[in-house]
Structures are given as structure tokens and as C-alpha cells.
Write a protein that holds these residues in place. Sequence first.
Motif, PDB file in Angstrom:
ATOM      1  N   THR A   2      -6.499 -12.568   1.235  1.00  0.00           N
ATOM      2  CA  THR A   2      -5.850 -11.494   0.487  1.00  0.00           C
ATOM      3  C   THR A   2      -4.347 -11.729   0.428  1.00  0.00           C
ATOM      4  O   THR A   2      -3.722 -12.103   1.430  1.00  0.00           O
ATOM      5  CB  THR A   2      -6.134 -10.148   1.154  1.00  0.00           C
ATOM      6  N   THR A   3      -3.775 -11.523  -0.753  1.00  0.00           N
ATOM      7  CA  THR A   3      -2.321 -11.586  -0.906  1.00  0.00           C
ATOM      8  C   THR A   3      -1.779 -10.180  -1.116  1.00  0.00           C
ATOM      9  O   THR A   3      -2.386  -9.354  -1.796  1.00  0.00           O
ATOM     10  CB  THR A   3      -1.929 -12.464  -2.087  1.00  0.00           C
ATOM     11  N   THR A   4      -0.642  -9.926  -0.503  1.00  0.00           N
ATOM     12  CA  THR A   4      -0.003  -8.608  -0.567  1.00  0.00           C
ATOM     13  C   THR A   4       1.478  -8.776  -0.871  1.00  0.00           C
ATOM     14  O   THR A   4       2.141  -9.652  -0.286  1.00  0.00           O
ATOM     15  CB  THR A   4      -0.166  -7.855   0.764  1.00  0.00           C
ATOM     16  N   LEU A   5       1.998  -7.945  -1.732  1.00  0.00           N
ATOM     17  CA  LEU A   5       3.434  -7.901  -2.001  1.00  0.00           C
ATOM     18  C   LEU A   5       3.946  -6.526  -1.617  1.00  0.00           C
ATOM     19  O   LEU A   5       3.474  -5.509  -2.140  1.00  0.00           O
ATOM     20  CB  LEU A   5       3.724  -8.174  -3.477  1.00  0.00           C
ATOM     21  N   ILE A   6       4.888  -6.495  -0.675  1.00  0.00           N
ATOM     22  CA  ILE A   6       5.572  -5.254  -0.302  1.00  0.00           C
ATOM     23  C   ILE A   6       6.891  -5.245  -1.062  1.00  0.00           C
ATOM     24  O   ILE A   6       7.748  -6.111  -0.840  1.00  0.00           O
ATOM     25  CB  ILE A   6       5.799  -5.177   1.213  1.00  0.00           C
ATOM     26  N   THR A   7       7.043  -4.304  -1.966  1.00  0.00           N
ATOM     27  CA  THR A   7       8.154  -4.355  -2.905  1.00  0.00           C
ATOM     28  C   THR A   7       9.006  -3.093  -2.834  1.00  0.00           C
ATOM     29  O   THR A   7       8.519  -2.008  -2.510  1.00  0.00           O
ATOM     30  CB  THR A   7       7.626  -4.552  -4.340  1.00  0.00           C
ATOM     31  N   GLY A   8      10.303  -3.266  -3.109  1.00  0.00           N
ATOM     32  CA  GLY A   8      11.201  -2.128  -3.261  1.00  0.00           C
ATOM     33  C   GLY A   8      11.843  -1.633  -1.985  1.00  0.00           C
ATOM     34  O   GLY A   8      12.675  -0.718  -2.019  1.00  0.00           O
ATOM     35  N   GLY A   9      11.483  -2.207  -0.833  1.00  0.00           N
ATOM     36  CA  GLY A   9      11.992  -1.713   0.431  1.00  0.00           C
ATOM     37  C   GLY A   9      13.230  -2.438   0.912  1.00  0.00           C
ATOM     38  O   GLY A   9      13.705  -3.392   0.290  1.00  0.00           O
ATOM     39  N   THR A  10      13.759  -1.963   2.028  1.00  0.00           N
ATOM     40  CA  THR A  10      14.875  -2.607   2.709  1.00  0.00           C
ATOM     41  C   THR A  10      14.342  -3.274   3.962  1.00  0.00           C
ATOM     42  O   THR A  10      13.835  -2.601   4.868  1.00  0.00           O
ATOM     43  CB  THR A  10      15.958  -1.586   3.091  1.00  0.00           C
ATOM     44  N   VAL A  11      14.422  -4.595   3.997  1.00  0.00           N
ATOM     45  CA  VAL A  11      13.970  -5.345   5.171  1.00  0.00           C
ATOM     46  C   VAL A  11      15.055  -5.260   6.240  1.00  0.00           C
ATOM     47  O   VAL A  11      16.217  -5.600   5.985  1.00  0.00           O
ATOM     48  CB  VAL A  11      13.662  -6.807   4.814  1.00  0.00           C
ATOM     49  N   VAL A  12      14.662  -4.793   7.412  1.00  0.00           N
ATOM     50  CA  VAL A  12      15.609  -4.636   8.519  1.00  0.00           C
ATOM     51  C   VAL A  12      15.243  -5.626   9.619  1.00  0.00           C
ATOM     52  O   VAL A  12      14.082  -5.710  10.043  1.00  0.00           O
ATOM     53  CB  VAL A  12      15.573  -3.203   9.084  1.00  0.00           C
ATOM     54  N   SER A  13      16.241  -6.372  10.072  1.00  0.00           N
ATOM     55  CA  SER A  13      16.068  -7.302  11.188  1.00  0.00           C
ATOM     56  C   SER A  13      17.041  -6.933  12.291  1.00  0.00           C
ATOM     57  O   SER A  13      17.822  -5.974  12.170  1.00  0.00           O
ATOM     58  CB  SER A  13      16.321  -8.740  10.739  1.00  0.00           C
ATOM     59  N   THR A  15      19.593  -8.470  12.968  1.00  0.00           N
ATOM     60  CA  THR A  15      20.938  -8.896  12.583  1.00  0.00           C
ATOM     61  C   THR A  15      21.435  -8.294  11.282  1.00  0.00           C
ATOM     62  O   THR A  15      22.580  -8.539  10.902  1.00  0.00           O
ATOM     63  CB  THR A  15      20.990 -10.434  12.470  1.00  0.00           C
ATOM     64  N   GLY A  16      20.609  -7.526  10.591  1.00  0.00           N
ATOM     65  CA  GLY A  16      21.085  -6.940   9.346  1.00  0.00           C
ATOM     66  C   GLY A  16      19.965  -6.315   8.544  1.00  0.00           C
ATOM     67  O   GLY A  16      18.821  -6.258   8.979  1.00  0.00           O
ATOM     68  N   ARG A  17      20.328  -5.875   7.360  1.00  0.00           N
ATOM     69  CA  ARG A  17      19.357  -5.249   6.450  1.00  0.00           C
ATOM     70  C   ARG A  17      19.662  -5.698   5.034  1.00  0.00           C
ATOM     71  O   ARG A  17      20.827  -5.910   4.677  1.00  0.00           O
ATOM     72  CB  ARG A  17      19.417  -3.730   6.578  1.00  0.00           C
ATOM     73  N   THR A  18      18.616  -5.847   4.236  1.00  0.00           N
ATOM     74  CA  THR A  18      18.808  -6.278   2.860  1.00  0.00           C
ATOM     75  C   THR A  18      17.636  -5.821   2.009  1.00  0.00           C
ATOM     76  O   THR A  18      16.489  -5.814   2.473  1.00  0.00           O
ATOM     77  CB  THR A  18      18.939  -7.814   2.774  1.00  0.00           C
ATOM     78  N   PRO A  19      17.884  -5.430   0.734  1.00  0.00           N
ATOM     79  CA  PRO A  19      16.769  -5.158  -0.172  1.00  0.00           C
ATOM     80  C   PRO A  19      15.988  -6.451  -0.400  1.00  0.00           C
ATOM     81  O   PRO A  19      16.572  -7.493  -0.722  1.00  0.00           O
ATOM     82  CB  PRO A  19      17.453  -4.692  -1.455  1.00  0.00           C
ATOM     83  N   ALA A  20      14.683  -6.407  -0.199  1.00  0.00           N
ATOM     84  CA  ALA A  20      13.888  -7.622  -0.352  1.00  0.00           C
ATOM     85  C   ALA A  20      12.424  -7.258  -0.511  1.00  0.00           C
ATOM     86  O   ALA A  20      11.960  -6.212  -0.037  1.00  0.00           O
ATOM     87  CB  ALA A  20      14.076  -8.560   0.843  1.00  0.00           C
ATOM     88  N   ASP A  21      11.694  -8.136  -1.191  1.00  0.00           N
ATOM     89  CA  ASP A  21      10.251  -8.045  -1.283  1.00  0.00           C
ATOM     90  C   ASP A  21       9.642  -9.036  -0.298  1.00  0.00           C
ATOM     91  O   ASP A  21      10.194 -10.122  -0.077  1.00  0.00           O
ATOM     92  CB  ASP A  21       9.778  -8.373  -2.698  1.00  0.00           C
TER      93      ASP A  21
END
Length: 478
Positions: A2-13, A15-21
Amino acid sequence: MTTTLITGGTVVSATGRTPADVLVDGERIVAVLAPGSELLGSDLTGSVDRVVDATGKYVIPGGVDAHTHMEMPFGGTFASDTFETGTRAAAWGGTTTIVDFAVQHPGQNILDQHQLWQEKAAGRCAVDYGFHQILSDVQDDSLTAMDELITEGVTSFKLFTAYKGVFLSDDGQIFRAFQKGAQNGAMMMMHAENGSIIDVLQQQALEAGHTSPQWHGLTRPWQTEAEATHRVIMISHLTGAPLYVVHVSAKQAVEQIAAARDRGMNVFGETCPQYLYLSLEEHLAARSEQWGDFEGAKYVCSTPIRSHHDGHHDAMWQSLRTNDIQMVSTDHCPFCMKEQKELGRDSFAAIPNGMGSVENRMDLMYQGVVDGRITLERWVEITSTTPARMFGMYGRKGVIQPGADADIVVYDPNGHTSIGMGKAHHMNIDYSAWEGFEIDGHVDLVMSRGSVIVDDTGYIGRKGHGSYIKRGLTQYLS
């Protein structure tokens, strides 16, 4: 797959945060992309099996709780959560990996005990799991077993300076185990309290007629924790083995850890939500209509929750900001009030030690972000990234990056979570230690190795989905 795309969110690590799919293929993350990216010339939204809309939400690595006790024998009973119920509750709360403790009591064969815990967990866990090994009887064969277990992915070993006749090791035994840890690269973990002094204080309190739960805390004063913490730091220094002090609750114990780290030592510590939020006065000494002066038994754990008058709570939050304490685990070891905690109704010393928090840790620590106690990035670091690094899982766990396991939580900062207040929790325990807590955030979706196990309909995972993690050596040494 199965392939999944998580879209529209802010990826938080960490060391930082960025809008990313985030693109998931099977069990792994395969890409972290700028919003609207095309991969190999294809419109991703139309080419994947499933699209998750995370607009306005945080996309974070699944939580790693590195200190749990499922089915642990203690005080004449067993922790009420099984590996099945406890890991299911963990999933509800956004934790996708636990590291539990295989238990050895004096006289038991370590390898046999480890195998027993593997059998308890196999085919039952909802999320991935690994093991630390408790050592309570350090003999020549114990040291040989440490080497053997490292080859099986058990790379951390826990000893105790308390609980005589149950877990206590003397300083010579601890020293020998640390020598072996220095040789084979193991992380040496310590429950640091001066058990001999605690035993005397408990006996004196009971002789004076003090039986209620608050005396559990009063007979385990901060000095017993700070002294034992200093002692095991000295053993670490003498042997060169890295040291990880579990469930730190006293600001004076933090001072010992911070001083050792300032000297360049590989000394680390964890704290738990109960030492950040709960107090001796409000909780351990609590009374209720149902339980009378036994209400505080709900909050009996060791090390104990401390007085809010002595600055411990603020000091623990500060230690998380300054990295004097590196991470937050739960020490999840629940016992029901009926038939379990009640074993100690006539003596606080007989109350089984432990609380249930595996379902609530991610939410409770996010509230620290809302309250300005820690940053968003630090939330991810102390609940996921550092535990993965500390215990040899980083790269696979604790991070959203290509090649990592697709352990992903979509967290809604505009959601709300009420703990208790008539809301059912999912731990196998007849009360919530967090009854009435209100969290300004909500776990919306949880993925474990690419499978959605919690969504807006509830838990949709399955018993046995979780896999054993063969851990490497710690990735956190300086």
C-alpha cells in the motif's frame, strides 16, 4: 504494498519544522517532499492508494516509550496491562514503539527469563517492541549472559539500589556489571534510591502507626535519590560505562547528573509525566469519598512524586529545556485499585508501585508546548528522537526521513483531549491517574510501519502487528 501520501501538514523534527508531504510505500517512508511535488513526473495524489489530509496539523514520528512494564510481577501481583492491552493503549496515544523490561529475580537464569518475556510479547503487540534486561543477581553467568543478549538486540541492562530481596544489587555487583558494560558497549540503567535507608524509614513510620499512601513519598526523601544517583555516577566514572538513570524525580538528583555531564561523562537521565504534573500534597495525600485516605494509592510509584513546595516540578521542566534530562518515558506499570493497590490498604509499604501513563504521554508532553514549557521541536525530541537514539533504534525509529519505518502520527494542535471525565481510556486499569486533565491537542491518526492503526473511527490495528526490534548499541554517546 500500500502507498500512502500524507499531504498538507507540517513535518516536525527535533531540529525544525517545515511544510512537507510524506510518501509511504509499504512499511517505509520513501520521500519527504515540498508540498505539491511530483515524483517521476506523476501526480502523487492521483497515483497512491491512500491520501491523508493533514492540513493545519503536525506530522511527527511515532512516539518511543523506552520504559514500560507490561505484565510485570511486583508486590504479590502483576501489572494489569498485558502486552496486548498495553500496546493497544500506547497506539491510541500516538506511541508506536515501546521498550519493556525482561525481569530476573535472584536465583533465576537470565537467558531463561529473557526468553519468557519474548514469549509473553510475541504475536500479541499492537506496536513494535524491544527489551531491556533487568539484572538482580550479578554472578559470573550474568556477565556471560550480557554478551549473549547483546547479540540478540538487548543492549541495555537495568540494576537497582533498592528493593532488598527482590531487585537490589550491592555496589560490588553493580560495579562488575558496569565493567562488563564498558567492555561490550551496553547502556547501563539504574534505579537510583538508597534502599537501605528507605527500609529503615518505612519500618519506623509503620511502627509509629503511619499507614496511609502519603508515607510512601515521605519515607523516600530526595536525599535517598540524590545519594544513590551520585553513587552510581561514581561507579560509571570508575568503569567507563555509560549510565542512564531512570525515572528521575528530585531536582538534587538532576544536579548530580548535570555535574557529571559538565565533566564530560556519558551520564543521562529520563523523567516521567508524573514528576512534571503530580504532587505529594494534591495526589499522594489525596482523599476521596470512595477510598477515604487510601485515594493516594493511585499515585504510588517509585521514585515517588514529590512535594510541589520544594521546586522539583519546575526543576524537572527546566532540565528538559537544558538537556540535563534527555527524555521522557512513562515507567508504565499499572495496578488496579481493586484487588491490587488494595493489598496495601493497611500498610503503604505493601502498595504495588506503579501507574498507568503509556496512553497519555504524548498528549501530556504536548501540553508542555502549549504552556510554553518546551518547544514543539523539543516535544518530538524528548518523546521520540532521543529515545530512539539512546537505545539503538534511530534511523529506523524516531525520525521522518526516507528509509525510516513509517511510524507516523498526525497531531491536531486545534483539537482537544479530555482525559477521564467520563471518557473511556484504553489501559487495562480501573482508574486514570490523569483524571480531569485537559489537553489542547489531539492524536488524529497513527501509522505503525505503514499501517494505519488509529484514525477518526478509533483503533483499527490488530493483535500481533507489532514486531520485535533487534536494537543496536546506543547512538547517543559523546
